[in-house]
Scaffold this motif. Sequence first.
Motif, PDB file in Angstrom:
ATOM      1  N   ILE A  64       0.816  -1.160   0.039  1.00 60.93           N
ATOM      2  CA  ILE A  64      -0.099  -0.046  -0.015  1.00 60.93           C
ATOM      3  C   ILE A  64       0.888   1.231   0.047  1.00 60.93           C
ATOM      4  O   ILE A  64       0.581   2.289  -0.868  1.00 60.93           O
ATOM      5  N   SER A  65       1.992   1.154   0.795  1.00 66.81           N
ATOM      6  CA  SER A  65       2.832   2.368   0.988  1.00 66.81           C
ATOM      7  C   SER A  65       3.487   2.846  -0.497  1.00 66.81           C
ATOM      8  O   SER A  65       3.486   3.798  -0.916  1.00 66.81           O
ATOM      9  N   GLY A 257      -3.141   1.174  -2.450  1.00 70.69           N
ATOM     10  CA  GLY A 257      -2.331   2.492  -2.102  1.00 70.69           C
ATOM     11  C   GLY A 257      -2.236   3.378  -3.206  1.00 70.69           C
ATOM     12  O   GLY A 257      -2.401   4.686  -2.724  1.00 70.69           O
TER      13      GLY A 257
END
Length: 328
Positions: A64-65, A257
């Motif tokens: 996600i980051s 993300g």
Amino acid sequence: MDVTHTLDAAALEQLLSAAVAAPSVHNSQPWRFRLRPETSTLEVRARSERALPAADPEGRALHISVGAAVLNLRTAARHHGWAAEVRLLPDPAAPDLLATVALSRSARPEPLRTAELFEAIRHRHTIRTPFTGETVPHAVLDELVLAAQAEGALLHLPDRQETERLLALTAEAERRNTTDPAHRDESRAWIQGPGSPPYGIPVTALGPQDASGHLPMRDFAAIRPAEHLPPAGFEAEPCIAVLTTAHDRPADWLRAGLALEHVLLAATVHQVRASMLHQAMEWPQLRWEARDPAQGPEHVQMLIRLGYGPEGTPTPRLPVSEVLDTDA
């Protein structure tokens, strides 16, 4: 004009400075980049040494980051006049290669609101302090829903009863995070004092706890009273949005993300602030229970708290020179 003649060091610095401004779990900044000039492609790879084995054993939050960084990179490229084609997980033989962004000169106008989203990148900061309690207008929330949909995810706006249920799950996860030694020690390890490397959570960015106990904010200090701020009064009726995907594979985590950052930038355009309530996502059973059966078989990726308040201050970022791989 060939993009390889215009993507000089200054332009590359602009694109990657935008990418690294993305949010990441515990501000771990788990990304690195490489330019392939022969194809005008930027590779985005994971940095496994920045993983969180207790809170994120599968790497979901890491993906996600990185997806958020890809969204910023795509936005910056479009703003500076390039078409940017994103491919997720392009090479099964290179599991750390999470995305590529192929650049080409674009004769088409920028996508709608690209300039506003690009400007929002430098104003978007995670807020760990109370919001004013002012209601976010439905028109703004509807726009955030569309932002998530544009990236292949869904954003739900639960009613008050469902919000209370999600807050209760978050409170239980926060209790576990502060009493389980592995989670507690890992969280504390990412707190950075003066002179520390430019990643992790600075002590100055830690927020207070809710004096009423109603809104379970993450306690990074975790039973270290010297680092606790005095409790504060948070908004009585938090506005919580639920980011979900139809499936739960690495590509879906990356899409989450991209969607998360698109939502956060769109919110920032309207001076709406945000913080992430990720605690329940770190415990498989609680994450499963966060699903709303009324929404169908979706997978919750993030709870987002929305509201109004000060812009906040940026947390440190590694310089581009330390996230850009170059050939020897």
